[in-house]
Scaffold this motif. Structure first.
Motif, PDB file in Angstrom:
ATOM      1  N   LYS A  10       6.330   9.302   7.654  1.00 52.39           N
ATOM      2  CA  LYS A  10       6.912   8.087   7.068  1.00 52.39           C
ATOM      3  C   LYS A  10       6.572   7.993   5.587  1.00 52.39           C
ATOM      4  CE  LYS A  10       7.166   5.339  11.273  1.00 52.39           C
ATOM      5  NZ  LYS A  10       6.608   4.221  12.037  1.00 52.39           N
ATOM      6  N   ILE A  11       5.333   8.325   5.240  1.00 49.51           N
ATOM      7  CA  ILE A  11       4.919   8.303   3.836  1.00 49.51           C
ATOM      8  C   ILE A  11       5.713   9.331   3.042  1.00 49.51           C
ATOM      9  CG2 ILE A  11       3.008   8.851   2.269  1.00 49.51           C
ATOM     10  CD1 ILE A  11       1.143   7.581   4.428  1.00 49.51           C
ATOM     11  N   LEU A  12       5.803  10.529   3.546  1.00 51.44           N
ATOM     12  CA  LEU A  12       6.528  11.580   2.843  1.00 51.44           C
ATOM     13  C   LEU A  12       7.998  11.215   2.661  1.00 51.44           C
ATOM     14  CD1 LEU A  12       5.839  14.279   1.575  1.00 51.44           C
ATOM     15  CD2 LEU A  12       6.435  15.378   3.726  1.00 51.44           C
ATOM     16  N   ASN A  13       8.581  10.589   3.655  1.00 55.05           N
ATOM     17  CA  ASN A  13       9.978  10.169   3.563  1.00 55.05           C
ATOM     18  C   ASN A  13      10.202   9.119   2.484  1.00 55.05           C
ATOM     19  OD1 ASN A  13      11.082  11.903   5.465  1.00 55.05           O
ATOM     20  ND2 ASN A  13      10.659  10.502   7.153  1.00 55.05           N
ATOM     21  N   LEU A  14       9.210   8.284   2.209  1.00 51.05           N
ATOM     22  CA  LEU A  14       9.346   7.307   1.132  1.00 51.05           C
ATOM     23  C   LEU A  14       9.597   8.002  -0.210  1.00 51.05           C
ATOM     24  CD1 LEU A  14       6.593   4.603   1.720  1.00 51.05           C
ATOM     25  CD2 LEU A  14       9.050   4.350   1.970  1.00 51.05           C
ATOM     26  N   PHE A  15       8.875   9.079  -0.439  1.00 49.45           N
ATOM     27  CA  PHE A  15       9.017   9.813  -1.704  1.00 49.45           C
ATOM     28  C   PHE A  15      10.384  10.485  -1.800  1.00 49.45           C
ATOM     29  CE2 PHE A  15       4.461   9.369  -1.406  1.00 49.45           C
ATOM     30  CZ  PHE A  15       4.091   9.122  -2.715  1.00 49.45           C
ATOM     31  N   VAL A  24      -1.132   3.741  -3.346  1.00 51.10           N
ATOM     32  CA  VAL A  24      -1.614   3.563  -1.977  1.00 51.10           C
ATOM     33  C   VAL A  24      -1.298   2.145  -1.504  1.00 51.10           C
ATOM     34  CG1 VAL A  24      -3.696   3.403  -0.554  1.00 51.10           C
ATOM     35  CG2 VAL A  24      -3.412   5.325  -2.120  1.00 51.10           C
ATOM     36  N   LYS A  25      -1.539   1.160  -2.354  1.00 48.95           N
ATOM     37  CA  LYS A  25      -1.296  -0.234  -1.982  1.00 48.95           C
ATOM     38  C   LYS A  25       0.174  -0.485  -1.665  1.00 48.95           C
ATOM     39  CE  LYS A  25      -1.864  -4.945  -3.557  1.00 48.95           C
ATOM     40  NZ  LYS A  25      -2.202  -5.842  -4.641  1.00 48.95           N
ATOM     41  N   GLU A  26       1.067   0.042  -2.480  1.00 47.47           N
ATOM     42  CA  GLU A  26       2.504  -0.141  -2.238  1.00 47.47           C
ATOM     43  C   GLU A  26       2.922   0.442  -0.890  1.00 47.47           C
ATOM     44  OE1 GLU A  26       4.493  -0.018  -6.675  1.00 47.47           O
ATOM     45  OE2 GLU A  26       3.945   1.887  -5.727  1.00 47.47           O
ATOM     46  N   ILE A  27       2.457   1.641  -0.616  1.00 49.33           N
ATOM     47  CA  ILE A  27       2.809   2.294   0.648  1.00 49.33           C
ATOM     48  C   ILE A  27       2.212   1.542   1.822  1.00 49.33           C
ATOM     49  CG2 ILE A  27       2.496   4.381   2.044  1.00 49.33           C
ATOM     50  CD1 ILE A  27       2.697   5.976  -0.579  1.00 49.33           C
ATOM     51  N   SER A  28       0.965   1.154   1.679  1.00 48.07           N
ATOM     52  CA  SER A  28       0.293   0.418   2.740  1.00 48.07           C
ATOM     53  C   SER A  28       1.056  -0.860   3.085  1.00 48.07           C
ATOM     54  CB  SER A  28      -1.134   0.077   2.310  1.00 48.07           C
ATOM     55  OG  SER A  28      -1.777  -0.700   3.280  1.00 48.07           O
ATOM     56  N   GLU A  29       1.472  -1.593   2.074  1.00 47.85           N
ATOM     57  CA  GLU A  29       2.213  -2.838   2.302  1.00 47.85           C
ATOM     58  C   GLU A  29       3.610  -2.577   2.862  1.00 47.85           C
ATOM     59  OE1 GLU A  29       2.017  -4.807  -1.498  1.00 47.85           O
ATOM     60  OE2 GLU A  29      -0.082  -5.390  -1.190  1.00 47.85           O
ATOM     61  N   ILE A  36      -6.745   2.855   3.871  1.00 49.80           N
ATOM     62  CA  ILE A  36      -7.583   4.052   4.003  1.00 49.80           C
ATOM     63  C   ILE A  36      -6.808   5.196   4.643  1.00 49.80           C
ATOM     64  CG2 ILE A  36      -8.628   3.359   6.206  1.00 49.80           C
ATOM     65  CD1 ILE A  36     -10.345   5.268   3.310  1.00 49.80           C
ATOM     66  N   ASN A  37      -5.943   4.887   5.601  1.00 47.99           N
ATOM     67  CA  ASN A  37      -5.119   5.935   6.222  1.00 47.99           C
ATOM     68  C   ASN A  37      -4.133   6.502   5.214  1.00 47.99           C
ATOM     69  OD1 ASN A  37      -6.433   4.758   8.398  1.00 47.99           O
ATOM     70  ND2 ASN A  37      -4.678   4.873   9.748  1.00 47.99           N
ATOM     71  N   VAL A  38      -3.495   5.608   4.457  1.00 44.36           N
ATOM     72  CA  VAL A  38      -2.548   6.051   3.432  1.00 44.36           C
ATOM     73  C   VAL A  38      -3.258   6.939   2.415  1.00 44.36           C
ATOM     74  CG1 VAL A  38      -1.030   5.303   1.551  1.00 44.36           C
ATOM     75  CG2 VAL A  38      -1.050   4.040   3.706  1.00 44.36           C
ATOM     76  N   TYR A  39      -4.418   6.511   1.964  1.00 44.41           N
ATOM     77  CA  TYR A  39      -5.182   7.280   0.981  1.00 44.41           C
ATOM     78  C   TYR A  39      -5.500   8.681   1.499  1.00 44.41           C
ATOM     79  CZ  TYR A  39      -9.052   8.859  -1.886  1.00 44.41           C
ATOM     80  OH  TYR A  39      -9.864   9.627  -2.693  1.00 44.41           O
ATOM     81  N   GLU A  55      -3.100  10.395 -12.372  1.00 45.09           N
ATOM     82  CA  GLU A  55      -4.357   9.677 -12.592  1.00 45.09           C
ATOM     83  C   GLU A  55      -4.180   8.474 -13.505  1.00 45.09           C
ATOM     84  OE1 GLU A  55      -7.149  10.374 -11.018  1.00 45.09           O
ATOM     85  OE2 GLU A  55      -6.524  12.259 -10.103  1.00 45.09           O
ATOM     86  N   LYS A  56      -3.316   8.578 -14.496  1.00 44.49           N
ATOM     87  CA  LYS A  56      -3.125   7.486 -15.463  1.00 44.49           C
ATOM     88  C   LYS A  56      -2.565   6.231 -14.792  1.00 44.49           C
ATOM     89  CE  LYS A  56      -2.489  10.288 -19.562  1.00 44.49           C
ATOM     90  NZ  LYS A  56      -1.595  10.672 -20.648  1.00 44.49           N
ATOM     91  N   GLN A  57      -1.647   6.416 -13.850  1.00 42.83           N
ATOM     92  CA  GLN A  57      -1.029   5.268 -13.183  1.00 42.83           C
ATOM     93  C   GLN A  57      -1.607   5.013 -11.793  1.00 42.83           C
ATOM     94  OE1 GLN A  57       3.147   6.273 -13.386  1.00 42.83           O
ATOM     95  NE2 GLN A  57       3.358   5.110 -15.279  1.00 42.83           N
ATOM     96  N   ASN A  58      -2.645   5.766 -11.428  1.00 46.23           N
ATOM     97  CA  ASN A  58      -3.288   5.620 -10.128  1.00 46.23           C
ATOM     98  C   ASN A  58      -2.261   5.682  -8.994  1.00 46.23           C
ATOM     99  OD1 ASN A  58      -5.528   5.388  -8.502  1.00 46.23           O
ATOM    100  ND2 ASN A  58      -5.441   3.169  -8.450  1.00 46.23           N
ATOM    101  N   SER A  59      -1.396   6.694  -9.080  1.00 48.87           N
ATOM    102  CA  SER A  59      -0.319   6.846  -8.099  1.00 48.87           C
ATOM    103  C   SER A  59      -0.065   8.318  -7.846  1.00 48.87           C
ATOM    104  CB  SER A  59       0.952   6.151  -8.599  1.00 48.87           C
ATOM    105  OG  SER A  59       1.341   6.715  -9.819  1.00 48.87           O
ATOM    106  N   MET A  60       0.908   8.576  -6.997  1.00 49.24           N
ATOM    107  CA  MET A  60       1.314   9.956  -6.714  1.00 49.24           C
ATOM    108  C   MET A  60       2.817  10.054  -6.722  1.00 49.24           C
ATOM    109  SD  MET A  60      -1.183  11.625  -3.920  1.00 49.24           S
ATOM    110  CE  MET A  60      -2.937  11.401  -3.958  1.00 49.24           C
TER     111      MET A  60
END
Length: 61
Positions: A10-15, A24-29, A36-39, A55-60
């Motif tokens: 599900k996470i991979l499909n979002l991308f 992590v917060k956006e995906i978790s919500e 912690i699972n998302v991370y 790293e600059k935007q704390n995202s992937m």
């Protein structure tokens, strides 16, 4: 069904479908998965080069 594998897909499909940069917060919500699972899933994807850390935007992406 394996719960963790289901969450990871599900996470991979979002991308692939919505936007290219997620925190992590956006995906978790969005998916109602504990942060912690998302991370951990995202770190696994990054270590296997499926995602790239921003790293600059704390995202992937």
């Amino acid at each position: 069904m394996l719960k963790t594998l289901d969450q990871a897909l599900k996470i991979l499909n979002l991308f692939a479908s919505e936007k290219k940069l997620w925190t992590v917060k956006e995906i978790s919500e969005k998916l109602n998965i504990p942060s912690i699972n998302v991370y951990r899933i995202m770190e696994t994807f990054a270590s296997n080069q499926y995602l790239i850390k921003n790293e600059k935007q704390n995202s992937m992406s």
